[in-house]
Design a protein around this motif. Structure first.
Motif, short mmCIF file in Angstrom:
data_model
loop_
_atom_site.label_atom_id
_atom_site.label_comp_id
_atom_site.label_asym_id
_atom_site.label_seq_id
_atom_site.Cartn_x
_atom_site.Cartn_y
_atom_site.Cartn_z
N GLN A 152 -14.67 -30.14 24.53
CA GLN A 152 -13.56 -29.22 24.23
C GLN A 152 -12.85 -28.77 25.52
N LYS A 153 -13.61 -28.61 26.57
CA LYS A 153 -13.01 -28.19 27.85
C LYS A 153 -12.08 -29.29 28.35
N GLN A 155 -10.48 -31.48 26.47
CA GLN A 155 -9.27 -31.46 25.62
C GLN A 155 -8.31 -30.39 26.12
N GLN A 156 -8.88 -29.20 26.43
CA GLN A 156 -8.03 -28.07 26.88
C GLN A 156 -7.38 -28.38 28.22
N SER A 168 -12.20 -36.30 19.31
CA SER A 168 -12.37 -35.02 18.63
C SER A 168 -13.46 -35.12 17.57
N GLU A 172 -17.55 -30.69 19.24
CA GLU A 172 -16.85 -30.73 20.53
C GLU A 172 -17.07 -29.48 21.39
N GLY A 173 -17.46 -28.38 20.78
CA GLY A 173 -17.72 -27.16 21.56
C GLY A 173 -19.02 -27.22 22.32
N GLU A 368 -14.70 -29.70 9.03
CA GLU A 368 -15.59 -29.67 10.19
C GLU A 368 -16.90 -28.95 9.92
#
Ligand code: FAD
Ligand code: MLT
Ligand code: ZN
Length: 505
Positions: A152-153, A155-156, A168, A172-173, A368
Motif C-alpha cells: 500500500q505504501k 501504491q501511495q 492491488s 495490501e496494507g 475485499e
C-alpha cells in the motif's frame, strides 16, 4: 473446533507430529540442533546485534503461525536485516552451517509458504526492516524498492508523483513487495496489467550461497541471455531471497467508474465481461465475481457493510472501467449503455453505479472483506483455481456438482478474479455443523474440485502459490518432465536445500 480438526487433519496428512502442541513447549522439540546449527545461530547474533533479532518464543509467535491459523511452525530465531549485505552475510553463515532459512514478508500467505515447519530447524529471515524506496524515476515510469516495503505504501508513493502501481489485493496494507514478487501475486487488476511478474523490470537477489545477484536494471528491453529474474518471481523463497526490485509504473487513472451488478448466472457474468471489454474500448480494469454466500458473510461479520441492491441475488459482479482522463463523460455514458443493454437482455438483474468515491469504496469493501469474513465464519477448504475464462460457467457447474456428490450439504463460497479466469472456489462446512465428517472429506473435496480444474485445462494454484498446502498435490497435476526441470533448478541453486524447505517441491 473447526481449526482444531484442521490441525489434527494436517498432523496426519502432512506428517507434522505435533501440530496441536504449543510452540513454546520446548520439551516437545522434534529435531536436534547440530553443532554447526548452534555455531550459525551464534554467528548471526554477533553479526546483527541484539536489536536485529528475537529468540523469545512468545515474541516470535506471529512469525511462526500463518494468516489463517492453520500452520504452526517452530523457529530458533527471527532476524531482521536492514541491508542487502546483511542478508548476504546471514545467508552465507546459514549455508556454512546448513541452517534452513524461511524468508518472510507480511506473512499473509494463503498456503503456509511463509512459516517454518515444526519438525525441522530454521531461522525466519523477515524483510520488514528493508523498507526503503531507493529510487523513483518519474520519466522512466519506474521505482526501485526494497523487499520489505508494504504494498500500500508503494501504491501511495506512486500516486503522490502522479504515477500508478497497479498491483492491488486485499492484504495490501500488510503484505510486502518481496512477498508479492516471491508469490507472483495476482489480485484485482491482473486483467489489465498482468500478475506481479509483469510489473517487474529487474530484481536483486541473495542466492542460497550468499552471493548477491545484482539485477536492478530499469530496462524495458534486455535480451542479454536468460532472463534470470523470472526464476525468482513466483519461486516462494525456495531459490533465494529477493532484496529489491525495479517496478514498472503507469499513468495514473483519473476517471474510475464502478458498478455493482447482480447477474442472472455465471455465464451471464462472462457474457457481460465480453461486452464490457469490447464495447468500452478495453477499459475494464476489474471484473470480480461474488457469490451469494460471500455477500451474506460480509454483511453478517463486517460492521457497516451494506447491500447496494434492494433484493437478494445469487451472483454479483464488481466491474470497473478506467480512463486516464478526468470526467470522461463518453466512457461513463458508454458504461451506462453497456449496463442497460445487458439488463434488457437479461444478463443483469439489477445494478448500482457508484456516484461517489465513498460509494465505490463501499462496493470494494464487500469484495475485499470476503476472506476476512470467511475466516470469522469458521474455516473452509480453499481452492485458488484458474481455467480459461470461456470455461468458467461450465467449470463452475461441474465442480460444484462434483463437490455435492461428496458432501451434499456443503456450501459454496465462490468469489474472485473472473476476468482472469481465476476463482476462489471455497467449500464451507454444512450449516448443520458436521465438522468432523467434513474435514475427513478434505481429500475427496479437493479431488472433486481439482480433477474438474484439470479436465478444463486449468491450474490448482492460480495466484497464491504452492507453499505447504499444495505440495503433495502438485505432483499429480504437473508433468514428470516439468517436475524434473524444477528439481534440477532447485538443486543447481540450492544444493543443500536450505531455502524454505518443505515448500513447493
Ligand atoms: P509472505 O506471506 O510473508 O510470504 C509469501 C511467500 O513468499 C513465502 O513462501 C515466503 O517464504 C516468500 N517470501 C516472502 N518474502 C520474500 C522475499 N523477499 N524473497 C523471497 N521469498 C520471499 N494473493 C494474491 O495473489 N491475490 C490476492 O488477491 C490475494 N488476496 C489476499 C487477501 C488476503 C486478505 C490475504 C490474507 C492474502 C491474500 N493473498 C492474495 C495472498 C498473499 O497476500 C499474497 O500472496 C502476498 O503476495 C504475500 O505477501 P507477503 O509479504 O505477506 O508474503
Ligand atoms: C482474494 O482474492 O481476495 C484472495 O486471493 C484471498 C482469498 O482467496 O481468500
Ligand atoms: Zn485472489
Amino acid at each position: 473446533h473447526f481449526l482444531l480438526f484442521i490441525h489434527s487433519y494436517l498432523k496426519t496428512k502432512l506428517g507434522c507430529t505435533k501440530v496441536m502442541s504449543s510452540v513454546s513447549d520446548a520439551k516437545d522439540q522434534t529435531y536436534e540442533l547440530t553443532a554447526a546449527h548452534l555455531e550459525a545461530l551464534s554467528k548471526i547474533k554477533t553479526l546483527i546485534g541484539p536489536s536485529g533479532y528475537i529468540t523469545e518464543t512468545d515474541v516470535m509467535q506471529p512469525h511462526v503461525v500463518d494468516w489463517r491459523g492453520i500452520y504452526k511452525g517452530r523457529t530458533e530465531l527471527v532476524v531482521y536485516p536492514k541491508t542487502t549485505q546483511e542478508v548476504a552475510d546471514i545467508v552465507k553463515i546459514c549455508a556454512q552451517g546448513v541452517m534452513p532459512i524461511v524468508p518472510q514478508g507480511g506473512n499473509t500467505s494463503m498456503c503456509g509458504g511463509s512459516v517454518p515447519l515444526e519438525n525441522s530447524p530454521s531461522i525466519v529471515l523477515c524483510l520488514s526492516r528493508m523498507n526503503r524506496i531507493r529510487d523513483f524515476d518519474k520519466n522512466n515510469y519506474t521505482m526501485t524498492v526494497e523487499a520489505g516495503c508494504i504494498l500500500q505504501k508503494l501504491q501511495q508513493t506512486a500516486s503522490e508523483s502522479d504515477r500508478y502501481f497497479p498491483l492491488s489485493l486485499a492484504a495490501e496494507g500488510s503484505c510486502m513487495i518481496g512477498g508479492n514478487l516471491a508469490t507472483n501475486a495476482g489480485g484485482t487488476n491482473v486483467l489489465r496489467y498482468g500478475n506481479a511478474r509483469e510489473l517487474v523490470l529487474g530484481v536483486e537477489v541473495v542466492l542460497p550461497d550468499g552471493q548477491i545477484l545484482e539485477g536492478l536494471h530499469a530496462l524495458r528491453k534486455d535480451n542479454t541471455g536468460y532472463d534470470l529474474k523470472h526464476l525468482f518471481l513466483g519461486s516462494e523463497g525456495t531459490l533465494g531471497i529477493i532484496t529489491a526490485a525495479v517496478l514498472k509504473l503507469f499513468p495514473k487513472p483519473r476517471g474510475i467508474y464502478a458498478a455493482y451488478c447482480a447477474v442472472s448466472s455465471v455465464s451471464a457474468a462472462i457474457e457481460l465481461l465480453n461486452r464490457a471489454r469490447t464495447e468500452s474500448g478495453d477499459c475494464v480494469e476489474t471484473f470480480e465475481l461474488i457469490s451469494r454466500l460471500v455477500m451474506d458473510l460480509v454483511l453478517k461479520h463486517i460492521p457497516n457493510s451494506q447491500d447496494p441492491l434492494g433484493q437478494r441475488y445469487q451472483h454479483y459482479v464488481l466491474l470497473e472501467l478506467v480512463s486516464t482522463t478526468e470526467d470522461n463523460h463518453e466512457l461513463y455514458n458508454r458504461f451506462e449503455s453497456i449496463l442497460s443493454k445487458a439488463m434488457e437482455d437479461g444478463l443483469i438483474l439489477d445494478a448500482a453505479l457508484a456516484q461517489s468515491e465513498d460509494q465505490r469504496q463501499a462496493f470494494w469493501s464487500l469484495r475485499e472483506n470476503a476472506t476476512e469474513s470467511q475466516k470469522i465464519e469458521g474455516a473452509s477448504i480453499k481452492h485458488d483455481i484458474s481455467v480459461p475464462i470461456s470455461s468458467i460457467p461450465s467449470f463452475y457447474e461441474a465442480a460444484w456438482d462434483a463437490v455435492l456428490e461428496v458432501e451434499p450439504e456443503a456450501r459454496l463460497i465462490a468469489f474472485g478474479h473472473a476476468g482472469d479466469g481465476n476463482l476462489h472456489f471455497n467449500v464451507a462446512e454444512p450449516e448443520t455443523g458436521k465438522t468432523e465428517d467434513f474435514i475427513n472429506n478434505w481429500d475427496r473435496i479437493n479431488e472433486a474440485v481439482h480433477s474438474t480444474v484439470h479436465k478444463y485445462g486449468g491450474s490448482i494454484s492460480a495466484e497464491h502459490g504452492i507453499g505447504q498446502l499444495k505440495r503433495e498435490e502438485l505432483v499429480h497435476y504437473k508433468t514428470e518432465t516439468a517436475l524434473q526441470v524444477m528439481q534440477k533448478i532447485k538443486t543447481a541453486l540450492d544444493p543443500n536445500s536450505i531455502m524454505n524447505p518443505g515448500k513447493v517441491i
